[in-house]
Design an enzyme around this catalytic site. Structure first.
Site, PDB file in Angstrom:
ATOM      1  N   GLY A  33     -14.491   7.975   5.002  1.00  0.00           N
ATOM      2  CA  GLY A  33     -13.794   9.245   4.880  1.00  0.00           C
ATOM      3  C   GLY A  33     -14.029  10.147   6.080  1.00  0.00           C
ATOM      4  O   GLY A  33     -14.820   9.837   6.974  1.00  0.00           O
ATOM      5  N   PHE A  49       0.807   5.832  -0.603  1.00  0.00           N
ATOM      6  CA  PHE A  49      -0.015   7.045  -0.570  1.00  0.00           C
ATOM      7  C   PHE A  49       0.536   8.056  -1.574  1.00  0.00           C
ATOM      8  O   PHE A  49       1.732   8.027  -1.913  1.00  0.00           O
ATOM      9  CB  PHE A  49      -0.052   7.650   0.839  1.00  0.00           C
ATOM     10  CG  PHE A  49       1.285   8.068   1.392  1.00  0.00           C
ATOM     11  CD1 PHE A  49       1.891   9.264   1.002  1.00  0.00           C
ATOM     12  CD2 PHE A  49       1.947   7.278   2.325  1.00  0.00           C
ATOM     13  CE1 PHE A  49       3.129   9.652   1.517  1.00  0.00           C
ATOM     14  CE2 PHE A  49       3.181   7.659   2.838  1.00  0.00           C
ATOM     15  CZ  PHE A  49       3.775   8.843   2.434  1.00  0.00           C
ATOM     16  N   ALA A  70     -15.321   4.389  18.051  1.00  0.00           N
ATOM     17  CA  ALA A  70     -16.026   3.537  19.016  1.00  0.00           C
ATOM     18  C   ALA A  70     -15.180   3.237  20.244  1.00  0.00           C
ATOM     19  O   ALA A  70     -15.611   2.516  21.148  1.00  0.00           O
ATOM     20  CB  ALA A  70     -16.448   2.222  18.343  1.00  0.00           C
ATOM     21  N   GLU A  78       0.844  -1.202   0.000  1.00  0.00           N
ATOM     22  CA  GLU A  78       0.000   0.000   0.000  1.00  0.00           C
ATOM     23  C   GLU A  78       0.874   1.244   0.000  1.00  0.00           C
ATOM     24  O   GLU A  78       1.848   1.349   0.756  1.00  0.00           O
ATOM     25  CB  GLU A  78      -0.910  -0.003   1.229  1.00  0.00           C
ATOM     26  CG  GLU A  78      -1.859   1.193   1.292  1.00  0.00           C
ATOM     27  CD  GLU A  78      -2.938   1.016   2.349  1.00  0.00           C
ATOM     28  OE1 GLU A  78      -3.540  -0.084   2.399  1.00  0.00           O
ATOM     29  OE2 GLU A  78      -3.166   1.954   3.125  1.00  0.00           O
ATOM     30  N   THR A 137      -3.910   4.942  -1.656  1.00  0.00           N
ATOM     31  CA  THR A 137      -4.866   5.555  -0.730  1.00  0.00           C
ATOM     32  C   THR A 137      -5.495   6.803  -1.338  1.00  0.00           C
ATOM     33  O   THR A 137      -5.016   7.361  -2.329  1.00  0.00           O
ATOM     34  CB  THR A 137      -4.205   5.918   0.606  1.00  0.00           C
ATOM     35  OG1 THR A 137      -3.227   6.936   0.390  1.00  0.00           O
ATOM     36  CG2 THR A 137      -3.548   4.696   1.232  1.00  0.00           C
ATOM     37  N   TRP A 138      -6.571   7.246  -0.711  1.00  0.00           N
ATOM     38  CA  TRP A 138      -7.377   8.386  -1.156  1.00  0.00           C
ATOM     39  C   TRP A 138      -7.406   9.383  -0.008  1.00  0.00           C
ATOM     40  O   TRP A 138      -7.848   9.065   1.082  1.00  0.00           O
ATOM     41  CB  TRP A 138      -8.776   7.885  -1.480  1.00  0.00           C
ATOM     42  CG  TRP A 138      -9.730   8.855  -2.087  1.00  0.00           C
ATOM     43  CD1 TRP A 138     -10.551   9.726  -1.422  1.00  0.00           C
ATOM     44  CD2 TRP A 138     -10.011   9.032  -3.474  1.00  0.00           C
ATOM     45  NE1 TRP A 138     -11.319  10.435  -2.305  1.00  0.00           N
ATOM     46  CE2 TRP A 138     -11.003  10.032  -3.588  1.00  0.00           C
ATOM     47  CE3 TRP A 138      -9.519   8.445  -4.642  1.00  0.00           C
ATOM     48  CZ2 TRP A 138     -11.515  10.445  -4.819  1.00  0.00           C
ATOM     49  CZ3 TRP A 138     -10.031   8.857  -5.854  1.00  0.00           C
ATOM     50  CH2 TRP A 138     -11.012   9.843  -5.934  1.00  0.00           C
TER      51      TRP A 138
END
Length: 411
Positions: free
Chosen positions: A122, A28, A170, A26, A58-59
């Site tokens: 997002g 970026f 959470a 991954e 990634t976004w």
């Protein structure tokens, strides 16, 4: 005619019987043109050396890297990677249409031969903790999964995020004395920072699992997890998923330990559980960058070996756009040979992320009044900005109170 990537779920199903440890990577989008060029060169090297099953791009939060994320995801596809593009769906309005930007991104992926999407929610706008959807817009990743399946059928493979310790939203800070009341499962996933204890309580964790099952039932093919540093937490998460009737592949997200400051920043931000031996080891070498990197290899290899023994098929590395620690781990696992010593990270300083499109406290912004530093963002999205362009008597800086839309973050 543009060729199409295979779907990741199909690749996983084909390779299930091989017993081979698979790798995925991954990246970026970097902030500068030099960083982008260096990243392309690194992606090519790592593709050749590691033969990743797939490659994520990634976004940026709020669509801050939308164009560049698309360009790099398409570049990955065009240069032989199986491209897996992250896509966030909230606060992605275009010309007043809350769906247009997402629809356009998916269409460009479709036209470019990309067939794998990571469906994500997002970030909310600055100053807000909750998502208020525009009429007809998205409120969560589940909405995006449903939208993709409704509009595109089975054309795209879809991955969704899973949180072995619970989503950061959470996770709650415990009150004094409350830790003594924690259940065994809560104790196993709690974290400690600055003398405070944080945990996703059992009732909240059950809600997290129910929501994850909704995403899978709506059409997600696989789950990719948030980073973790305690293998037992991941194992428990997988068992909980299976007990919940979530039977799709679960790919562990592995954050490489490259540097002490980055490790501390990310674990604190995500409230990630750090086992005491790991915490002590990191503290003992915090002033020795090379020792930290070497330990990152050692620790990462131990984690990966434990995951392989547990039956994990794919090791997904959050590379941080670097290669040395990843190569060190794959060397240790006998996936590669002697790549650690041959690696080149002389371009590391160019691997800086663009960052969120939303200005946060401490960010530099510009407006018609000049440049300034954000000191506070209020609930109504009004920003309190200390102006740098002017100076009052006694060296004081004037303060401006600007509404969202009247200032712009400087990257």
């Amino acid at each position: 005619m543009t060729s199409c990537d295979p779907k990741i779920i199909d690749l996983l199903n084909e390779k299930k019987q091989d017993g081979e440890i698979l790798v995925s990577l991954e990246y970026f989008p970097p902030r500068t043109e030099a960083g982008v060029q260096n990243l392309k060169e690194r992606m090519e090297r790592m593709k050749t050396n590691l033969k990743p099953l797939f490659t994520d791009m990634t976004w940026g939060a709020g669509g801050s890297t939308a164009d560049l994320s698309l360009q790099l995801a398409l570049h990955a596809k065009q240069t032989g990677h199986v491209s897996n593009m992250h896509l966030t769906c909230t606060n992605m309005e275009k010309d007043g249409d809350p769906v247009a930007a997402v629809r356009d991104a998916l269409q460009q992926c479709l036209d470019g031969g990309i067939r794998n999407i990571v469906a994500l929610r997002g970030d909310p706008p600055a100053g807000q903790d909750q998502w208020t959807a525009a009429e007809g817009g998205f409120t969560c990743a589940l909405d995006l999964v449903k939208y993709i399946r409704k509009e595109y059928g089975d054309v795209f493979g879809i991955a969704v995020a899973g949180y072995p310790e619970g989503h950061p939203n959470a996770i709650t800070e415990l009150k004094e004395g409350e830790e003594a009341t924690l259940s065994e499962s809560e104790l196993a996933r709690c974290s400690h920072f600055d003398g405070k204890t944080y945990v996703c309580k059992d009732e909240d964790f059950q809600k997290e699992m129910a929501y994850l099952k909704e995403k899978v039932d709506a059409g997600a093919d696989l789950i990719m997890t948030q980073m973790f540093f305690d293998v037992e937490v991941f194992k428990t998460f997988v068992k909980e998923c299976r007990a919940f009737g979530i039977n799709c592949p679960i790919v562990p997200g592995l954050m490489c330990i490259n540097a002490y400051p980055g490790f501390k920043k990310m674990t604190k931000f995500c409230k990630t559980r750090v086992p005491k031996p790991l915490e002590d080891k990191m503290e003992s070498m915090k002033d020795d960058p090379e020792a930290v990197k070497s330990f990152g290899v050692e620790f990462g290899a131990e984690v990966c070996q434990a995951l392989a023994e547990f039956g994990v098929e794919v090791l997904h590395f959050y590379t941080l756009n670097l290669e040395k620690v990843v190569y060190g781990i794959t060397d240790a696992l006998k996936i590669t040979d002697n790549l650690y010593e041959a690696s080149n990270e002389s371009d590391a300083t160019t691997m800086v992320a663009v960052g969120s499109a939303w200005a946060r406290v401490g960010d530099k912004v510009k407006s018609i009044y000049g440049e300034g530093i954000v000191k506070e963002i209020r609930a109504n999205s009004e920003a309190v900005i200390e102006m740098l362009s002017w100076e009052l008597a006694g060296g004081q800086k004037p303060t401006a109170y600007l509404q969202k839309g009247s200032y712009e973050k400087i990257f």
